[in-house]
Design a protein around this motif. Structure first.
Motif, PDB file in Angstrom:
ATOM      1  N   ASP A 111       0.723  -1.266   0.031  1.00 35.52           N
ATOM      2  CA  ASP A 111      -0.121   0.338  -0.111  1.00 35.52           C
ATOM      3  C   ASP A 111       0.903   0.950   0.185  1.00 35.52           C
ATOM      4  OD1 ASP A 111       0.381  -0.359   2.589  1.00 35.52           O
ATOM      5  OD2 ASP A 111      -1.238  -0.239   3.412  1.00 35.52           O
ATOM      6  N   ARG A 112       2.156   1.398  -0.110  1.00 39.85           N
ATOM      7  CA  ARG A 112       2.882   2.264  -0.181  1.00 39.85           C
ATOM      8  C   ARG A 112       2.878   3.335  -1.492  1.00 39.85           C
ATOM      9  NH1 ARG A 112       9.901   2.475  -0.456  1.00 39.85           N
ATOM     10  NH2 ARG A 112       9.458   4.809  -1.012  1.00 39.85           N
ATOM     11  N   LYS A 146      -0.873   5.588  -0.817  1.00 39.74           N
ATOM     12  CA  LYS A 146      -1.294   5.983   0.473  1.00 39.74           C
ATOM     13  C   LYS A 146      -0.644   7.195  -0.282  1.00 39.74           C
ATOM     14  CE  LYS A 146      -1.060   3.204   4.339  1.00 39.74           C
ATOM     15  NZ  LYS A 146      -0.706   3.070   5.162  1.00 39.74           N
ATOM     16  N   VAL A 147       0.811   7.287  -0.556  1.00 39.57           N
ATOM     17  CA  VAL A 147       1.829   8.293  -1.423  1.00 39.57           C
ATOM     18  C   VAL A 147       0.680   9.269  -2.664  1.00 39.57           C
ATOM     19  CG1 VAL A 147       3.758   9.078  -3.383  1.00 39.57           C
ATOM     20  CG2 VAL A 147       3.806   8.010  -0.601  1.00 39.57           C
ATOM     21  N   ALA A 201      -2.352   9.074  -2.592  1.00 39.24           N
ATOM     22  CA  ALA A 201      -3.805   8.940  -1.776  1.00 39.24           C
ATOM     23  C   ALA A 201      -3.595  10.896  -1.503  1.00 39.24           C
ATOM     24  CB  ALA A 201      -4.001   8.536  -0.667  1.00 39.24           C
ATOM     25  N   ARG A 202      -2.089  10.922  -0.476  1.00 38.85           N
ATOM     26  CA  ARG A 202      -1.776  12.128  -0.081  1.00 38.85           C
ATOM     27  C   ARG A 202      -1.577  13.095  -0.949  1.00 38.85           C
ATOM     28  NH1 ARG A 202       2.541  11.869   5.228  1.00 38.85           N
ATOM     29  NH2 ARG A 202       1.658   9.843   6.000  1.00 38.85           N
ATOM     30  N   ALA A 203      -1.082  12.977  -2.091  1.00 37.60           N
ATOM     31  CA  ALA A 203      -0.505  13.711  -3.014  1.00 37.60           C
ATOM     32  C   ALA A 203      -1.910  14.288  -3.750  1.00 37.60           C
ATOM     33  CB  ALA A 203       0.110  13.689  -4.329  1.00 37.60           C
ATOM     34  N   ASP A 224      -3.114  16.212  -0.993  1.00 37.29           N
ATOM     35  CA  ASP A 224      -2.674  17.828  -1.374  1.00 37.29           C
ATOM     36  C   ASP A 224      -2.741  18.903  -2.277  1.00 37.29           C
ATOM     37  OD1 ASP A 224      -1.593  17.078   1.173  1.00 37.29           O
ATOM     38  OD2 ASP A 224       0.472  17.347   0.383  1.00 37.29           O
ATOM     39  N   TYR A 232      -9.676   6.863   1.436  1.00 44.11           N
ATOM     40  CA  TYR A 232      -9.782   5.331   1.259  1.00 44.11           C
ATOM     41  C   TYR A 232     -10.231   4.006   1.830  1.00 44.11           C
ATOM     42  CZ  TYR A 232      -5.057   2.126   1.366  1.00 44.11           C
ATOM     43  OH  TYR A 232      -4.532   1.044   1.546  1.00 44.11           O
ATOM     44  N   THR A 233      -9.914   3.161   0.980  1.00 47.84           N
ATOM     45  CA  THR A 233     -10.993   2.521   1.444  1.00 47.84           C
ATOM     46  C   THR A 233      -9.862   1.157   2.238  1.00 47.84           C
ATOM     47  OG1 THR A 233     -10.218   0.644  -0.634  1.00 47.84           O
ATOM     48  CG2 THR A 233     -12.416   2.558  -1.138  1.00 47.84           C
ATOM     49  N   PRO A 260       5.510  10.960 -11.953  1.00 51.98           N
ATOM     50  CA  PRO A 260       5.331  11.979 -10.782  1.00 51.98           C
ATOM     51  C   PRO A 260       4.206  12.049 -10.776  1.00 51.98           C
ATOM     52  CG  PRO A 260       6.845  13.040 -13.015  1.00 51.98           C
ATOM     53  CD  PRO A 260       6.026  11.332 -13.481  1.00 51.98           C
ATOM     54  N   LEU A 261       3.808  12.546  -9.254  1.00 48.65           N
ATOM     55  CA  LEU A 261       2.360  12.784  -8.100  1.00 48.65           C
ATOM     56  C   LEU A 261       2.216  14.040  -9.314  1.00 48.65           C
ATOM     57  CD1 LEU A 261       3.977  12.243  -4.925  1.00 48.65           C
ATOM     58  CD2 LEU A 261       2.304  11.202  -6.423  1.00 48.65           C
ATOM     59  N   GLN A 262       2.791  14.868  -9.446  1.00 49.21           N
ATOM     60  CA  GLN A 262       2.270  15.725 -10.718  1.00 49.21           C
ATOM     61  C   GLN A 262       1.485  15.460 -12.025  1.00 49.21           C
ATOM     62  OE1 GLN A 262       1.760  19.442  -9.149  1.00 49.21           O
ATOM     63  NE2 GLN A 262       0.427  20.025 -10.721  1.00 49.21           N
TER      64      GLN A 262
END
Lengths: 140, 547
Positions: A22-23, A26-27, A29-31, A34, A41-42, A121-123
């Protein structure tokens, strides 16, 4: 000037399948949180039925799926099919995980809007959502 | 006029500060965020009694002869599709000079369910081999003499069942349990912390772990009953110090549980083994391995009062970091893996798995698996690094970093103790949050280009050449489902049902469950059926997801 919409986009992010890695989810989801999205998140081991239930209950416009076990070709289309069955095809499905290039085209054909693979990239995910929901996104 | 000689270090400091700085915005800390000085000197290493290999506290290795006596075991983690196909891969790897086996199971097997369960759909044989009953295990080890080879099995919640299957296959080969050597991962705590392949709640999960440790101490004395794993904690995003601290804390929790059962420390401590990640930050990893040995030896001797030297020695397996591999320009993964493997060797690992370059995309092809194994052989036989014991011992930098790792780990032990121990800390989400925070911090550093991953956020190419990957035949799932139903049809149904009933009853009491599980396995009860019998008594666990 910042565009402010009445209702930010709600996204259900889910781990489908049996693996517990789930790394990534979770990353992401946070991004997304933000970036101003409402993220639900289920948790782990969601069946396609559970994911669609959550999306309908939460009145989500988007479902984000994560998987690392190799079962994406079965489970991602199963979520799309479940949305069809529940008459909720307006909900956009995207996904990520260990997904070989060849499978991406096949998944898109089956109704998955976008696939983000390792190293994205998260962006890029945020930009994609902004394009997809230009009016409803709160600018941070 | 007499000029007093200036302190040479002071001179260097001034010269350093006057020199141009690279100034490229990159972090000057380890990948885990430990700040680094540009130079380490004698001043950074405290004076201590000289440490020697094979002597307490084993910072420099557990063997007096290092790799002079024996090289590390080259143990490639492998398994895919069916037992028959994996059996062929094992024979291929053994023929190419691999020295031990390591079984990768598929997700349904890891989660204790049969291949024909509804939730196994799409998962069978994908990230490992599908094992449903003793029949599959017989196929998996067909023609491989279990008395002569050691086998590692990566399985946790259903670990006791798979160990019993292994014992039962050996019985059929005429090999008594006392001759069996190998390792069972069997580390449920790191599942709750990081990899999340839990099934039962913590308390019955711990009971099963202690049952298998207790049983093996008596019946399978050469078996490493548990492989206390930092690998998954690190892969989930922890720092090196967190990996070290959480893993050793888990180890102490298992020791406490065994002592509570009434076992004596020296009867089981030497069969506890460890499993660490070898990440890309070279020196930090070496320091981590060295610190792990020193901390464990001290805790075992001083806190737990172990008398036997073998109880003090931390033995470990290492796998290069899967999470450091990139889907972009995947050939670069060969170089990454070589650097990581070198760190593991310089850190004194007992056995090693090197990842294949294509593992970021799928399970490895034969060719990629061979290159990964050859990387280890190259380190062992070409580079000369195995000729000198702990060659980095005495390095100002490595010694200082080893001490820093130790300090950070001890600080975490205190925090965990304040929360009430490992299981309360799991239930409070402590580890999960620490790991998620570290993972997010690292991702941010990548996004801001404060750290570079070659081919991903710098030095990219536009046209990636696709590489060949291993595909699992989709027909496999229904074939495997067919095999498990045939097993159910052919077995002695009454014997199987009785064995499962006895197990269920024992689970509700306090008996060691291993003999009951072994009986059920011998009666060809499937993995899913055995798990179900225990779930009826123990229930299942759901975590509260923390983002």
């Amino acid at each position: 000037m910042a565009k402010v919409a009445a209702k930010p986009v709600r996204i259900v992010v889910a781990k489908v399948g049996l693996d517990g890695h789930d790394r990534g989810v979770k990353v992401v989801a946070r991004a997304l949180r933000d970036a101003g999205y409402e993220v639900i998140y289920t948790g782990l081991r969601q069946t396609p039925e559970m994911v669609v239930d959550a999306a309908l209950q939460e009145d989500a416009q988007v479902i984000g799926l994560s998987i690392h076990s190799g079962a994406h070709m079965t489970l991602f289309p199963a979520v799309v099919d479940e949305l069809k069955r529940r008459d909720a095809t307006d909900i956009v499905v995207f996904g990520g995980g260990i997904i070989p290039d060849d499978d991406i085209a096949a998944l898109k054909k089956r109704g998955v809007a976008e696939i983000f693979t390792p190293g994205t990239p998260l962006q890029e995910i945020v930009d994609w959502l902004r394009k997809r929901f230009p009016e409803q996104t709160r600018k941070p | 006029m007499k000029v007093r000689a200036r302190d040479p270090k002071q001179v260097w400091q001034e010269e350093f500060e006057a020199s141009p700085s690279r100034d490229d915005g990159l972090e000057t800390s380890t990948i885990s965020g430990i700040p680094l000085q540009p130079l380490y000197t004698t001043a950074d290493v405290p004076r201590r009694e000289e440490e020697l290999p094979g002597r307490y506290p084993y910072t420099r290795g557990i063997h007096p002869s290092g790799y002079r006596g024996r090289l590390w075991t080259m143990r490639q983690f492998s398994g895919f599709a069916t037992a028959a196909e994996t059996n062929r891969r094992y024979k291929y790897l053994l023929a190419n000079g691999q020295t031990g086996l390591s079984v990768a199971f598929d997700m349904p097997t890891l989660m204790g369910q049969d291949s024909d369960a509804p939730t196994s759909r799409g998962e069978v044989g994908h990230c490992g081999v599908a094992i449903d009953s003793l029949a599959d295990m017989e196929t998996l080890f067909d023609g491989i003499p279990l008395g002569e080879i050691t086998t590692s099995m990566t399985i946790n919640s259903p670990a006791a069942i798979l160990l019993c299957m292994y014992i039962a296959v050996a019985e059929k080969q005429g090999v008594p349990p006392s001759q069996l050597g190998g390792t069972l991962q069997n580390d449920i705590l790191k599942e709750f912390i990081a990899q999340k392949e839990f099934i039962f709640p913590p308390s019955p999960s711990m009971r099963l772990v202690v049952d298998s440790i207790e049983y093996c101490a008596r019946e399978v004395p050469k078996w490493n009953t548990i492989s206390i794993s930092g690998y998954h904690i690190r892969e989930a995003g922890s720092t090196a110090a967190q990996e070290l601290a959480f893993t050793l804390a888990d180890g102490m929790a298992y020791v406490d549980a065994c002592l509570e059962r009434g076992m004596h420390i020296d009867d089981f401590a030497s069969r506890l083994s460890f499993f660490f990640d070898a990440h890309i930050d070279f020196f930090e990893e070496i320091a981590k391995f060295r610190a792990a040995r020193r901390i464990w030896a001290r805790w075992m001797r001083e806190r737990y009062g172990a008398q036997l030297e073998r109880s003090w020695k931390l033995r470990f397996h290492t796998q290069t970091a899967g999470v450091s591999l990139t889907a972009q320009q995947p050939e670069l993964n060969i170089a990454r893996t070589a650097v990581e493997a070198l760190a593991a060797v310089l850190g004194g690992t007992q056995s090693l798995h090197t990842n294949a370059m294509d593992e970021v995309l799928a399970l490895p092809t034969d060719r990629a698996a061979r290159i990964a194994l050859r990387t280890q052989q190259l380190l062992a036989y070409e580079t000369g690094v195995a000729n000198t014991i702990d060659p980095l011992g005495g390095s100002y930098f490595v010694e200082s970093l080893t001490d820093e790792m130790e300090r950070q780990a001890e600080a975490y032990f205190k925090r965990i103790e304040e929360i009430g121990g490992v299981i309360p800390a799991i239930e409070a989400g402590f580890f999960q949050k620490e790991i998620a925070d570290a993972a997010f911090r690292y991702q941010k550093e990548l996004e801001q280009k404060r750290r570079i991953v070659v081919g991903v956020n710098d030095f990219t190419v536009d046209d990636e050449e696709p590489i060949e990957i291993l595909r699992i035949d989709p027909r496999l799932e229904s074939e495997q489902a067919g095999r498990v139903s045939e097993v159910r049809r052919k077995r002695d149904g009454a014997r199987c049902t009785n064995a499962l009933n006895r197990l269920r009853k024992a689970a509700a009491g306090t008996d060691n469950l291993m003999p009951y599980i072994l009986d059920a396995v011998r009666a060809y009860a499937t993995e899913g059926e055995i798990m179900q019998a225990m779930i009826e008594v123990f229930g299942t666990y759901t975590e509260t997801a923390v983002v």
